[in-house]
Design an enzyme around this catalytic site. Structure first.
Site, PDB file in Angstrom:
ATOM      1  N   PRO A   2       0.835  -1.205   0.000  1.00 55.57           N
ATOM      2  CG  PRO A   2      -0.854  -1.613   1.536  1.00 55.57           C
ATOM      3  CD  PRO A   2       0.472  -2.127   1.075  1.00 55.57           C
ATOM      4  CD  GLU A   3       3.076   3.171  -4.445  1.00 58.70           C
ATOM      5  OE1 GLU A   3       3.097   4.397  -4.686  1.00 58.70           O
ATOM      6  OE2 GLU A   3       3.527   2.324  -5.231  1.00 58.70           O
TER       7      GLU A   3
END
Length: 270
Positions: A2-3
């Protein structure tokens, strides 16, 4: 992994349930994720009131009135679930609020982490101390990038992924921002022109803001805390589109930089 938009979306989702609430109970269902849970996590959080939630780089922060902040990282596959129907084997941390809402940190691959940090020491906490400015904040400017890139022969893509230069930028959104600014990811950082940097900074901010509004990107296991998927992936101009046509009529190509795939248009980006 996840960014930044996925973490920001997660924090905003948690805030709707947690902010201002008392944590009635804390259950830790295993000893560790990527590293051990804090030994005093349950004691520190049980009965504490959540005073706010925020994000630093790719970390989520849950602040309490006890001047302790729980810092979480989602790792490769972590996500928070709100009011899950049941608690499964991958729900490693479970919080219950005074209103009876349940939040579970689910992490099948266990590459995430949870830490407790004194709130007044967050800036000096080792994982945060060396971080650069937030990309959505006012401190990210063309002038800052010009100073960081000056004389550098490293590729601009790799420099943007350096968390000491800009905090929280990840592979997907750097690819998309470089495309919008028409800069080739392998260009030496010191050779990016001032005018291109003036296009790159707003491109970074725009691609992140658009992704946050879309709920992030659905890659592998990512979903928002409410269970909805992120939809920004359908708007990728280059990421994951090797061999496909660009809107300009060129072709999207892929190279490997620092062990990660970079996608770009051979016609648009020079």
């Amino acid at each position: 992994m996840p960014e930044l938009p996925e973490v920001e979306t997660t924090v905003r989702g948690l805030a709707t349930v947690l902010e201002g609430q008392v944590i009635r109970s804390v259950r830790v269902n295993r000893a560790d994720l990527r590293r051990p849970f804090p030994v005093d996590l349950a004691q520190a959080l049980t009965g504490a009131r959540v005073t706010g939630l925020s994000r630093r780089a790719k970390y989520g922060l849950i602040h309490t009135d006890r001047e302790r902040t729980m810092v979480f990282h989602l790792g490769m596959s972590g996500r928070w679930r709100i009011d899950p129907e049941d608690i499964g084997k991958h729900d490693h941390l479970v919080l219950e609020t005074g209103e009876g809402r349940v939040l579970s940190l689910n992490d099948a691959r266990r590459f995430g982490s949870v830490d407790l940090v004194d709130s007044d020491r967050l800036e000096s906490w080792p994982p945060f101390a060396a971080l650069g400015p937030e990309p959505l904040g006012p401190d990210l400017t063309a002038q800052l990038l010009a100073g960081a890139f000056k004389g550098r022969i490293a590729a601009v893509k790799l420099l943007l992924l350096d968390q000491r230069i800009v905090a929280g930028l990840g592979n997907i959104y750097v690819c998309e921002a470089l495309y919008r600014a028409r800069v080739h990811p392998a260009r030496e950082g010191g050779r990016v022109k001032p005018g291109e940097l003036k296009l790159l900074v707003p491109a970074i901010k725009a691609v992140l803001e658009e992704s946050i509004l879309a709920g992030g990107s659905t890659l592998r296991d990512y979903a928002r805390p409410d269970g909805e998927l992120g939809y920004f992936a359908k708007d990728f101009a280059v990421y994951g589109r090797e061999g496909e046509p660009c809107a300009c009529g060129g072709t999207v190509e892929r190279i490997v930089q620092g062990g990660r795939s970079s996608f770009f248009c051979v016609r648009c980006q020079k």
